[in-house]
Design a protein around this motif. Sequence first.
Motif, mmCIF file in Angstrom:
data_model
loop_
_atom_site.group_PDB
_atom_site.id
_atom_site.type_symbol
_atom_site.label_atom_id
_atom_site.label_comp_id
_atom_site.label_asym_id
_atom_site.label_seq_id
_atom_site.Cartn_x
_atom_site.Cartn_y
_atom_site.Cartn_z
ATOM 1 N N PRO A 91 22.358 10.667 68.964
ATOM 2 C CA PRO A 91 22.230 9.702 70.076
ATOM 3 C C PRO A 91 21.878 8.284 69.614
ATOM 4 O O PRO A 91 22.176 7.322 70.331
ATOM 5 C CB PRO A 91 21.126 10.304 70.946
ATOM 6 C CG PRO A 91 20.396 11.284 70.078
ATOM 7 C CD PRO A 91 21.399 11.781 69.089
ATOM 8 N N ALA A 92 21.272 8.151 68.433
ATOM 9 C CA ALA A 92 20.966 6.784 67.965
ATOM 10 C C ALA A 92 22.237 5.979 67.727
ATOM 11 O O ALA A 92 22.235 4.747 67.836
ATOM 12 C CB ALA A 92 20.137 6.832 66.685
ATOM 13 N N LEU A 93 23.343 6.678 67.404
ATOM 14 C CA LEU A 93 24.618 5.954 67.255
ATOM 15 C C LEU A 93 25.144 5.501 68.613
ATOM 16 O O LEU A 93 25.813 4.477 68.722
ATOM 17 C CB LEU A 93 25.653 6.847 66.552
ATOM 18 C CG LEU A 93 25.376 7.146 65.076
ATOM 19 C CD1 LEU A 93 26.447 8.087 64.518
ATOM 20 C CD2 LEU A 93 25.333 5.846 64.264
ATOM 21 N N VAL A 94 24.824 6.288 69.647
ATOM 22 C CA VAL A 94 25.192 5.854 70.998
ATOM 23 C C VAL A 94 24.346 4.643 71.386
ATOM 24 O O VAL A 94 24.853 3.665 71.955
ATOM 25 C CB VAL A 94 25.005 6.999 72.017
ATOM 26 C CG1 VAL A 94 25.369 6.532 73.427
ATOM 27 C CG2 VAL A 94 25.844 8.205 71.624
ATOM 28 N N ASP A 95 23.039 4.694 71.057
ATOM 29 C CA ASP A 95 22.168 3.535 71.336
ATOM 30 C C ASP A 95 22.827 2.250 70.812
ATOM 31 O O ASP A 95 22.877 1.240 71.512
ATOM 32 C CB ASP A 95 20.818 3.673 70.598
ATOM 33 C CG ASP A 95 19.988 4.871 71.041
ATOM 34 O OD1 ASP A 95 20.268 5.431 72.114
ATOM 35 O OD2 ASP A 95 19.048 5.241 70.290
ATOM 36 N N ALA A 96 23.293 2.298 69.572
ATOM 37 C CA ALA A 96 23.787 1.087 68.917
ATOM 38 C C ALA A 96 25.194 0.720 69.370
ATOM 39 O O ALA A 96 25.452 -0.431 69.750
ATOM 40 C CB ALA A 96 23.759 1.263 67.400
ATOM 41 N N THR A 97 26.112 1.698 69.348
ATOM 42 C CA THR A 97 27.511 1.345 69.626
ATOM 43 C C THR A 97 27.721 0.943 71.075
ATOM 44 O O THR A 97 28.672 0.229 71.385
ATOM 45 C CB THR A 97 28.455 2.516 69.275
ATOM 46 O OG1 THR A 97 27.976 3.705 69.918
ATOM 47 C CG2 THR A 97 28.523 2.729 67.776
ATOM 48 N N SER A 98 26.845 1.369 71.967
ATOM 49 C CA SER A 98 27.051 1.025 73.376
ATOM 50 C C SER A 98 26.384 -0.299 73.738
ATOM 51 O O SER A 98 26.479 -0.731 74.884
ATOM 52 C CB SER A 98 26.535 2.151 74.276
ATOM 53 O OG SER A 98 25.163 2.382 74.031
ATOM 54 N N LEU A 99 25.705 -0.948 72.794
ATOM 55 C CA LEU A 99 25.179 -2.290 73.136
ATOM 56 C C LEU A 99 25.743 -3.399 72.266
ATOM 57 O O LEU A 99 25.404 -4.561 72.437
ATOM 58 C CB LEU A 99 23.639 -2.300 73.129
ATOM 59 C CG LEU A 99 22.839 -1.907 71.894
ATOM 60 C CD1 LEU A 99 23.059 -2.856 70.747
ATOM 61 C CD2 LEU A 99 21.366 -1.834 72.249
ATOM 62 N N ILE A 100 26.637 -3.046 71.339
ATOM 63 C CA ILE A 100 27.295 -4.094 70.554
ATOM 64 C C ILE A 100 28.370 -4.716 71.442
ATOM 65 O O ILE A 100 29.305 -4.039 71.846
ATOM 66 C CB ILE A 100 27.919 -3.511 69.276
ATOM 67 C CG1 ILE A 100 26.825 -3.012 68.331
ATOM 68 C CG2 ILE A 100 28.812 -4.545 68.594
ATOM 69 C CD1 ILE A 100 27.335 -2.279 67.109
ATOM 70 N N GLY A 101 28.214 -5.997 71.770
ATOM 71 C CA GLY A 101 29.217 -6.674 72.599
ATOM 72 C C GLY A 101 29.316 -6.065 73.981
ATOM 73 O O GLY A 101 28.468 -5.273 74.403
ATOM 74 N N GLY A 102 30.364 -6.444 74.698
ATOM 75 C CA GLY A 102 30.623 -5.878 76.017
ATOM 76 C C GLY A 102 31.693 -4.810 75.895
ATOM 77 O O GLY A 102 32.110 -4.429 74.797
ATOM 78 N N ILE A 186 16.656 -8.688 72.759
ATOM 79 C CA ILE A 186 17.438 -9.907 73.002
ATOM 80 C C ILE A 186 16.876 -10.573 74.255
ATOM 81 O O ILE A 186 16.319 -9.886 75.115
ATOM 82 C CB ILE A 186 18.947 -9.624 73.178
ATOM 83 C CG1 ILE A 186 19.198 -8.601 74.303
ATOM 84 C CG2 ILE A 186 19.564 -9.155 71.870
ATOM 85 C CD1 ILE A 186 20.659 -8.406 74.651
ATOM 86 N N PRO A 187 16.992 -11.900 74.345
ATOM 87 C CA PRO A 187 16.425 -12.585 75.515
ATOM 88 C C PRO A 187 17.167 -12.280 76.805
ATOM 89 O O PRO A 187 16.581 -12.322 77.880
ATOM 90 C CB PRO A 187 16.549 -14.071 75.173
ATOM 91 C CG PRO A 187 16.693 -14.113 73.690
ATOM 92 C CD PRO A 187 17.431 -12.859 73.325
ATOM 93 N N ARG A 188 18.469 -12.031 76.714
ATOM 94 C CA ARG A 188 19.211 -11.643 77.914
ATOM 95 C C ARG A 188 19.375 -10.128 77.895
ATOM 96 O O ARG A 188 18.832 -9.437 77.041
ATOM 97 C CB ARG A 188 20.594 -12.304 77.924
ATOM 98 C CG ARG A 188 20.557 -13.769 78.219
ATOM 99 C CD ARG A 188 21.954 -14.343 78.388
ATOM 100 N NE ARG A 188 22.713 -14.361 77.144
ATOM 101 C CZ ARG A 188 23.780 -15.134 76.929
ATOM 102 N NH1 ARG A 188 24.218 -15.929 77.879
ATOM 103 N NH2 ARG A 188 24.419 -15.109 75.785
ATOM 104 N N ASN A 189 20.149 -9.616 78.819
ATOM 105 C CA ASN A 189 20.370 -8.173 78.856
ATOM 106 C C ASN A 189 21.710 -7.757 78.279
ATOM 107 O O ASN A 189 22.044 -6.580 78.247
ATOM 108 C CB ASN A 189 20.217 -7.655 80.293
ATOM 109 C CG ASN A 189 18.756 -7.710 80.719
ATOM 110 O OD1 ASN A 189 17.861 -7.469 79.911
ATOM 111 N ND2 ASN A 189 18.506 -8.060 81.962
ATOM 112 N N GLU A 190 22.516 -8.712 77.856
ATOM 113 C CA GLU A 190 23.739 -8.407 77.099
ATOM 114 C C GLU A 190 24.193 -9.701 76.440
ATOM 115 O O GLU A 190 23.559 -10.731 76.593
ATOM 116 C CB GLU A 190 24.848 -7.839 78.002
ATOM 117 C CG GLU A 190 25.376 -8.819 79.021
ATOM 118 C CD GLU A 190 26.696 -8.358 79.640
ATOM 119 O OE1 GLU A 190 27.443 -7.602 78.996
ATOM 120 O OE2 GLU A 190 26.972 -8.760 80.769
#
Lengths: 295, 760
Positions: A91-102, A186-190
């Motif tokens: 799941p840590a790969l999901v954490d990362a890959t789902s927040l890189i970019g939009g 990050i200061p914003r949410n995406e």
Amino acid sequence: MQDLRYARASSVAEASRLLADGGPTARVLAGGTDVIVQARERTQKISLFVDIKHIPEAVGVGGAEGGGLTLGAAAPCCHIYDDASVRSSYPALVDATSLIGGTAIQGRASLGGNLCNSSPAADGVPPLIALGATAVIAGPGGERRVPVATFTTGPGQNVLEPGEFVVALEVPAPAPGSGVRFLRFIPRNEMDIAVVNVASALRLDGAEVAEARVVVGAAAPTALVVEEAAEALVGRPLSQESIASAAAAARAAVRPIDDMRGSIRQRRHLAGVLTERTLRDAARRARGEEVASHP
Amino acid sequence: MVAPAKKPYRVIGSRPVRPDGTDKVTGRANYGSDIRLPGMLYGRVLRSPHAHARIVRIDPSKALAHPGVKAVITQADFPAAEDVITDLGETASNLKWLVDNVLASDRALYHGHAVAAVAATDPHVAEDALGLIEVEYEPLDPVLSVHEAMAEAAPRIHPHMHTVEMLARFSPGPRSEHDIPNAASHLRLEIGDLEQGFAEAEIVIEREYETGTAHQGYIEPHNGTALWNESGELTVWLSTQGPFMMRDQLARMLKLPVSKIRVIPMEIGGGFGGKIPMYMEPMAAALSRKTGRPVKMIMQRDEVLLGTGPTSATYVRVKLGARRDGTLTAAEAYLAYEAGAYPGSPVGAGGMCMFSPYSIPHQRADCYDVIVNKPKVSAYRAPGAPAGAFAMESALDELAEQLDIDPLELRQRNAAVDGTRRIDGAAFRSIGNEAVMRAAEESPHWNSELQGENRGRGIAMGYWGNGGLESSAYATVNRDGTVGLVLGSVDIGGQRAALAMQIAETLGIDYEQVKPIVVDTDSIGYTAVTGGSRTTFASGWAVHEAGLEIRRELEARAARIWEVDAALVHYDDDGVIRGPEDRSLSFAEIAGQLHRTGGTVQGKADVMPEGTGPAFACHIVDVEVDPDTAKVEVLRYTAIQDVGTAIHPDYVEGQIQGGAVQGVGMALTEEYVYDDEGRLRNASLLDYRMPTTLDVPQIETILVEEPNPGHPYGVRGVGEVPIVPPLAAIANAIHQATGVRPRTLPASPRVLLEEMLPEA
């Protein structure tokens, strides 16, 4: 405009040959979310793109022989986070890959590209290190394997020799009782670059921490494995105190810079905050609890 | 949520589909970047890498030798501009400054200042050519804040500039007796006797506030295509809020008769005040004249952030005096706003607006317009007002806390009402200020309980005066009973719909029968910018009067058809013309007979209406602040506003929501980041952080409709005031959540964390 050529490789050998022939201004093209921008903005001199997305080994996502997971270096983030075995066991790969970019970027961007771009703030790298991943490198001299933890040598710099490229990433099978969590601030949410990011891995043996690894990104020239944090955790039960000690170790270990994205004091503080938060979540995952990637 | 309309309108207050909507969502609408002309060249701009430097030499020879490059221009290619500042002491409209901002003369005054421009056969060749233009700079010390700029030993960015005393906001007076380095002007606004006001006070607080540089953030970059033809006529296709203003500025700068210039406004992808000044348009014109071919120029995103826009970074000190019961006795402010490289900050509006929601007998504001080595500021939605309101509304919040009075109640006790005098001495008439505060008091949000840790609720008021100015419109009655409506106002926020609705109401016909079109500067009378919250108001007046002219003419035609005295014929509000003996003709019926009764009927109006109605707003916001990271999450947001009559409530709500979101950005994440040499470090939308959809909740709106008696349908401007209260509302909410009072915005996690962490 930079005049550049595009070549599509259909095998590892063909890609190696094209890269070797192309010389120092040849680049691997996976998702292109970094290198196309660098070419357009002229921050890199690039004369040849070698597209590796048509090499089967470079795009697959699946089980490796003898357990574990093999990720093609050019596999897009969306193929990684949509994969059932990744979702259940990594799941840590999901954490990362789902927040890189939009969403659109996640359809192109790859972990191999993220690693080879070698930014200190790369969101894909700390979780790969925490998971004990290895980069499979092909080149004129044949194939070699380098731990992701030692792959990056500085901002924009890594161990790749001329003509070499990363074909795949090998992630060992998770040990029973283990859990890994990745978070970034990050200061914003995406739509942002990490001010600090942290991946923490824990293996629990009953209540006691048998193994630990804390990896802090964006707070040193490369993602930093904080050995002192692991030492503060291993061999004792996970507690408020041991987590606080690990966080203090992370704060002490980082060597952040002041820039437009964050200050030294802020980054040092956040390294501690995210160490604590990722350790708590990693422990929950180690105990088999669900921890949503983005609550 | 909408209060019941005051009048039973047929069309006004409904929510029809906008005429330009389908083409915009399908990508068919034509923007400036869609222009393609035979033989067209592509222009690019070379910009200064230095914040402050003498330009010793510009050598374009290598660029000119590059294949595909057709021309390079510098300021020498423009007609010489007289420098009126030295003899007239004029501030706002010195032609020399206008020209120097378009292309630098002997000095570059900010990072990104245009230095030269090139035209080539394709955009990539043009980009290559930029690197071949040799410029020798001699760097000078940059001046990067009002504090640095006004210090006694500060380098003077304009060596001959002397501080001017303003007589009123837009009226420069004589040289000041107190010359301050880099202060282009000083404006004092004052009513009452300040000393007396503070003597009457039982409590006095004085605080300082600062805000960062923010950009308008329109998503469409500036663009312009120019063709200077062989007979000396210049045509420009572009994205602008004010085609007529652009035409007149070009005429002045290029020393051409106005009649030689035709400006064709394309669709516009946002402006917020930033698409009023000239930037590349005169360069495209000069390149076209030099090459004899059309030249198209489009800014890159970093150029938009470097070379256009922003609004002022500000410093405001405010001092309030009150009695123990909360009655305000005196208010004083010192405002210093960055103008950028040339005079013209909106500091006067900041001083004008900040105290206006309140009845305070003794007020003074000293407003300084300060030159720094940053891009020249341009208008940005209620220019100058958000920073002033941030100071005033934050100080009021502290006063309420110290006096243990509810912050909304403190505001209500001091609310400006009809007859209250503003700081400029003018008295309000027919304002909805108290009604807005009452609606806030009764709102579901204000009456909800805020639960949970690290959460806080803030409230703040905002005021904006709204504009009038010139508008032209005409309408043609077609034979089938439809109406063509021709407008000089570009459509930036639903003006086609809002204006078609008003003439449909006037004529008593359906909205769908009106086809609005926006035309170029050769096709209609002078119409001022779409901005200043003026268009639905002033162009609304114009279409209404055009409609009335049609009604009068159709009455005459009906009288002719019926062969009766025109005085016996009446055009009723339902669109039916009635005469003696129960005779009647519908609009469509008489339209079908026009060709037999004298031909086409058109109504036309050129107006410059007085009677603008000021706007008041109250915003309520709930935030949660992460105690470990200092990240602020906006949980709930309600914007209450007196909108006069909401012509098209969807677009009114959209304006309010958009303004609030831009204010949230100013409060929390948006700011220019400069290094010590004055180079802008975050000229990208990655690092210039505007809120995304994930960063703001649905903005709830409450429309208070106090019709403006100065407009036939009660319209007040609505677009600007919603950006005024958010800064203070959020700062006040953060204080309640954390105990920390943000006095510097944006309250980014980096800044707020410093306040929240224990001393190192």
